[in-house]
Design a protein around this motif. Structure first.
Motif, PDB file in Angstrom:
ATOM      1  N   VAL A 114       0.853  -1.194   0.000  1.00  0.00           N
ATOM      2  CA  VAL A 114       0.000   0.000   0.000  1.00  0.00           C
ATOM      3  C   VAL A 114       0.887   1.241   0.000  1.00  0.00           C
ATOM      4  O   VAL A 114       1.736   1.408   0.879  1.00  0.00           O
ATOM      5  N   HIS A 115       0.670   2.099  -0.990  1.00  0.00           N
ATOM      6  CA  HIS A 115       1.476   3.316  -1.099  1.00  0.00           C
ATOM      7  C   HIS A 115       0.660   4.480  -0.545  1.00  0.00           C
ATOM      8  O   HIS A 115      -0.330   4.902  -1.134  1.00  0.00           O
ATOM      9  N   HIS A 116       1.085   5.006   0.596  1.00  0.00           N
ATOM     10  CA  HIS A 116       0.258   5.982   1.301  1.00  0.00           C
ATOM     11  C   HIS A 116       1.131   7.068   1.910  1.00  0.00           C
ATOM     12  O   HIS A 116       2.131   6.760   2.554  1.00  0.00           O
ATOM     13  N   HIS A 117       0.721   8.331   1.694  1.00  0.00           N
ATOM     14  CA  HIS A 117       1.476   9.439   2.292  1.00  0.00           C
ATOM     15  C   HIS A 117       1.020   9.762   3.714  1.00  0.00           C
ATOM     16  O   HIS A 117       1.535  10.692   4.317  1.00  0.00           O
ATOM     17  N   CYS A 118      -0.007   9.051   4.191  1.00  0.00           N
ATOM     18  CA  CYS A 118      -0.592   9.323   5.512  1.00  0.00           C
ATOM     19  C   CYS A 118      -1.207  10.728   5.512  1.00  0.00           C
ATOM     20  O   CYS A 118      -1.476  11.270   4.451  1.00  0.00           O
ATOM     21  N   PHE A 570      10.474   7.939  13.654  1.00  0.00           N
ATOM     22  CA  PHE A 570       9.241   8.741  13.599  1.00  0.00           C
ATOM     23  C   PHE A 570       9.028   9.393  14.974  1.00  0.00           C
ATOM     24  O   PHE A 570       8.956   8.684  15.994  1.00  0.00           O
ATOM     25  N   PRO A 571       8.866  10.708  15.033  1.00  0.00           N
ATOM     26  CA  PRO A 571       8.614  11.336  16.343  1.00  0.00           C
ATOM     27  C   PRO A 571       7.311  10.840  16.955  1.00  0.00           C
ATOM     28  O   PRO A 571       7.211  10.686  18.173  1.00  0.00           O
ATOM     29  N   THR A 572       6.305  10.636  16.100  1.00  0.00           N
ATOM     30  CA  THR A 572       5.015  10.090  16.547  1.00  0.00           C
ATOM     31  C   THR A 572       4.480   9.185  15.441  1.00  0.00           C
ATOM     32  O   THR A 572       4.978   9.199  14.309  1.00  0.00           O
ATOM     33  N   GLN A 573       3.441   8.444  15.768  1.00  0.00           N
ATOM     34  CA  GLN A 573       2.845   7.506  14.801  1.00  0.00           C
ATOM     35  C   GLN A 573       2.178   8.287  13.650  1.00  0.00           C
ATOM     36  O   GLN A 573       1.710   9.406  13.841  1.00  0.00           O
ATOM     37  N   VAL A 574       2.152   7.694  12.473  1.00  0.00           N
ATOM     38  CA  VAL A 574       1.486   8.309  11.321  1.00  0.00           C
ATOM     39  C   VAL A 574       0.088   7.709  11.161  1.00  0.00           C
ATOM     40  O   VAL A 574      -0.181   6.613  11.641  1.00  0.00           O
ATOM     41  N   SER A 575      -0.788   8.450  10.459  1.00  0.00           N
ATOM     42  CA  SER A 575      -2.182   8.024  10.334  1.00  0.00           C
ATOM     43  C   SER A 575      -2.386   7.205   9.064  1.00  0.00           C
ATOM     44  O   SER A 575      -3.150   7.591   8.177  1.00  0.00           O
ATOM     45  N   GLY A 576      -1.657   6.111   8.953  1.00  0.00           N
ATOM     46  CA  GLY A 576      -1.795   5.274   7.767  1.00  0.00           C
ATOM     47  C   GLY A 576      -0.631   4.315   7.633  1.00  0.00           C
ATOM     48  O   GLY A 576      -0.057   3.878   8.625  1.00  0.00           O
ATOM     49  N   HIS A 577      -0.272   4.033   6.377  1.00  0.00           N
ATOM     50  CA  HIS A 577       0.742   3.007   6.078  1.00  0.00           C
ATOM     51  C   HIS A 577       2.116   3.677   5.975  1.00  0.00           C
ATOM     52  O   HIS A 577       2.304   4.573   5.154  1.00  0.00           O
ATOM     53  N   PRO A 578       3.092   3.227   6.761  1.00  0.00           N
ATOM     54  CA  PRO A 578       4.311   4.036   6.945  1.00  0.00           C
ATOM     55  C   PRO A 578       5.414   3.883   5.906  1.00  0.00           C
ATOM     56  O   PRO A 578       6.406   4.616   5.943  1.00  0.00           O
ATOM     57  N   CYS A 579       5.276   2.935   4.968  1.00  0.00           N
ATOM     58  CA  CYS A 579       6.424   2.627   4.103  1.00  0.00           C
ATOM     59  C   CYS A 579       6.875   3.845   3.275  1.00  0.00           C
ATOM     60  O   CYS A 579       8.070   4.134   3.185  1.00  0.00           O
ATOM     61  N   ALA A 580       5.913   4.574   2.685  1.00  0.00           N
ATOM     62  CA  ALA A 580       6.286   5.734   1.856  1.00  0.00           C
ATOM     63  C   ALA A 580       6.953   6.806   2.715  1.00  0.00           C
ATOM     64  O   ALA A 580       7.838   7.531   2.232  1.00  0.00           O
ATOM     65  N   THR A 581       6.546   6.915   3.973  1.00  0.00           N
ATOM     66  CA  THR A 581       7.192   7.896   4.867  1.00  0.00           C
ATOM     67  C   THR A 581       8.640   7.493   5.128  1.00  0.00           C
ATOM     68  O   THR A 581       9.542   8.342   5.139  1.00  0.00           O
TER      69      THR A 581
END
Ligand SMILES: Cc1cc2nc3c(=O)[nH]c(=O)nc-3n(C[C@H](O)[C@H](O)[C@H](O)COP(=O)(O)OP(=O)(O)OC[C@H]3O[C@@H](n4cnc5c(N)ncnc54)[C@H](O)[C@@H]3O)c2cc1C
Length: 598
Positions: A114-118, A570-581
């Motif tokens: 899944v490619h997601h920018h969050c 990551f300073p905090t969790q992202v709202s989605g799929h983290p791979c792209a981040t």
């Protein structure tokens, strides 16, 4: 140092100049940068840094080369670190499985593509916390730089001018089954607005098809296949050492501070260890589990942890291994459907063989479909959504901004049971739904089982420790049931509303309403919820060494010559799929290093 012809080597002795019998010192000449972990971030960094011909890079990966196989086939294989959590009190003392890629490309070679920018607010929140240079506007250029988007596929409404066009990482919208469009429509009817592209400045809330990193040939585009192409592997300034694990990072006192000067590497606990020097920096890209493990084993960790295992301290940093945040799902909700609408027919060997042949010849067909075709991102506090009476149970609003989601509904066009707790009935067809809590309040940590990297560390995610997280998943079950009872999705399903046995795979999706007590649902969540496999923040970025591990340049506080670049920062969790981040962070660090060297 003289290089051999092949830049991809699996024998550490081949990167030494001492000749076949000259392992007496077991010490190599130095590289400029030694990258530890050829995973998602490591491959990006190695590729981008070697664009500069005067930088001499060594990338070291514990696993072997990439495997383009269906992701679940790799679980618990030699390509998976195959971690487990400790028994989780919030999950009825169950352990949960944590797959993690052990090969070039790391978890980008084993994940769901899944490619997601969050949510843009996730990164704007990082900037608000003091992480200068890490806002969404700062990172967006790197999301786009990494991407090569191919228009077409299941949605033609994506504006290609908002997508990256010339990066190495292949992304697109894959063709999916019609049932996915039916689910999207039923979400819309229930009040979740349509989103044609989750990866733009306008934010990620809404429902639609997911983008994926699967190329035009139907194959996964991992960071290994995308960034370590044959051309890149031929660069004379890149050496990739595979099948070798870093045992610890080495330090020397220089100018009054501790400097990372190299690494100790070995193929196995029983074979010779080698020392490899880094003249400029060691960059740790070993992922959210192995990074804090390696730091602590090397003497950078919480004081009590170093003392417990009698590890010589290099720098006491309390945040190493702490602040672990992982996404947790409701568990799989199953809904029976009419034959012909799901992919369950692939469980028959003949159908599977036909699909495999089609994929091999054309790159198309069901085996090229993304495992998760679509998603809905929404807020658990949205008064317009059908959460039923569960809104009586409090959920703390931890979304990163007013437009950011704290829940994600995902679906799979077949009956799957990630926790493996219920036996799948033969010849049944169905759809699996699950909701992921994107900003869980519960946090955990990673500690050492021993002072050796050859022993797996102890993972305690503390799932559902906070009542708010459980209440959020409770709301999500009501929402999933409501969506399944809304046309056009409901017209494809064969719901009976008659299942009373809580051990039946179709409970609570197709449950008799009289059996749906809030307490019963809570019990079900504790017995069935699973990790979404997005652990982050175990070596988080921050301003103070009191509560973080790396600074905004990703340098480890209080030592020199050592950075971390992977999901652990990551300073905090992202709202989605983290791979792209993770990819964007690695792209940004490569630019920062190139800039520093000008
Ligand atoms: C099953 C699964 C499905 C997922 N699905 C998605 C998805 O669809 N979309 C999404 O965005 N995210 C997804 N994720 C999460 C995402 O893949 C990860 O967050 C991301 O890939 C992590 O990247 P990383 O660089 O931090 O670590 P990794 O990619 O895991 O890389 C770490 C690397 O370091 C190596 N290593 C570790 N220890 C050592 C050592 N001592 N010496 C040498 N090498 C070492 C490892 O072998 C590995 O290659 C999923 C994760 C999993 C496990």
């Amino acid at each position: 140092m003289s290089f051999r012809a092949s830049r991809l080597v699996s024998d550490p002795s081949r990167i030494f100049d001492h000749g076949k019998s000259g392992y007496d010192t077991n010490e190599s000449d130095s590289y400029d940068y030694v990258i530890v972990g050829g995973g998602t971030a490591g491959c990006v960094l190695a590729s981008r840094l070697t664009e500069k011909a005067d930088l001499n890079i060594l990338l070291i990966e514990a696993g072997e080369t990439r495997m383009p196989l269906a992701f679940t086939k790799l679980f618990s294989s030699q390509y998976d670190w195959d971690y487990d959590t400790t028994p989780q009190v919030g999950l009825n003392n169950r352990r949960t499985h944590w797959p993690s890629g052990k090969m070039l490309g790391g978890s980008s070679s084993i994940n769901c593509c899944v490619h997601h920018h969050c949510a843009p607010e996730d990164f704007d929140n990082w900037a608000k916390l003091g992480m200068t240079g890490w806002s969404y506007n700062n990172l967006r250029q790197y999301f786009l730089k990494s991407e090569k988007y191919s228009p077409g596929g299941s949605t033609s409404n994506v504006d290609p001018s908002l997508r990256g066009a010339s990066g190495p990482w292949r992304t697109r919208r894959c063709t999916t089954l019609p049932i996915s469009q039916a689910i999207i429509r039923s979400c819309e009817v229930n009040g979740i607005p349509m989103k044609h592209d989750f990866n733009t400045k306008s934010g990620t809330a809404g429902v639609g098809s997911l983008a994926c990193f699967i190329d035009q040939a139907g194959e996964r585009s991992s960071t290994a296949t995308a960034y370590l192409t044959p051309d890149v592997l031929l660069r004379p300034n890149l050496t990739v050492l595979i099948g070798c694990s870093i045992e610890r990072i080495l330090f020397e006192e220089q100018g009054g501070s501790q400097r990372a000067t190299g690494v100790q590497v070995s193929k196995s606990p029983d074979t010779l260890s080698y020392v490899i020097r880094a003249s400029k920096e060691v960059i740790l890209c070993a992922g959210s589990v192995a990074t804090p493990q390696l730091l602590t084993i090397s003497g950078i960790g919480p004081h009590e942890e170093l003392e417990r295992l009698a590890i010589q301290p290099i720098k006491c940093l309390d945040a190493v291994g702490k602040n672990l945040s992982d996404h947790i799902c409701t568990g799989a909700l199953h809904f029976p459907c009419k034959p012909g609408y799901s992919l369950d027919y692939l469980s028959h060997p003949l159908s599977a063989a036909v699909a495999a042949a089609r994929w091999m010849v054309t790159g198309g067909g069901p085996l090229s479909y993304p495992p998760m075709p679509g998603a809905a991102f929404f807020r658990s506090g949205d008064a317009n959504l059908p959460f039923g009476t569960s809104t009586a149970y409090p959920v703390e609003d931890l979304a990163t901004g007013p437009g950011a989601p704290d829940c994600e509904l995902v679906w799979f066009p077949l009956l799957i049971q990630p926790s493996g707790q219920v036996k799948q009935p033969r010849d049944r067809h169905g759809i699996t739904l699950s909701v992921i809590a994107l900003q869980p309040k519960s946090k955990g940590g990673i500690t050492l089982a021993s002072g050796s990297i050859w022993d797996k560390p102890i993972i305690n995610a503390n799932y559902l420790h906070q009542e708010s997280d459980l209440n959020l998943l409770l709301r999500a079950i009501h929402l999933q049931r409501a969506i399944a009872r809304t046309p056009p999705f409901s017209e494809i399903l064969e719901l009976t509303d008659a299942v009373t046995d809580k051990n039946d795979m179709f409970w609570p999706g197709d449950a008799h309403p009289s059996t749906l007590t809030e307490d019963g649902l809570r019990d079900w969540i504790r017995a069935n919820s699973t990790s979404a496999w997005h652990p982050v923040s175990t070596a988080r970025m921050g301003l103070s060494p009191a509560d973080s591990v790396v600074d905004v340049s990703l340098r480890v506080h209080g030592v020199t010559g050592l950075r971390v670049c992977d999901a652990s920062v990551f300073p905090t969790q992202v709202s989605g799929h983290p791979c792209a981040t993770v990819v964007a962070i690695a792209e940004k660090l490569a630019d920062m290093i190139k800039e520093e060297r000008k």
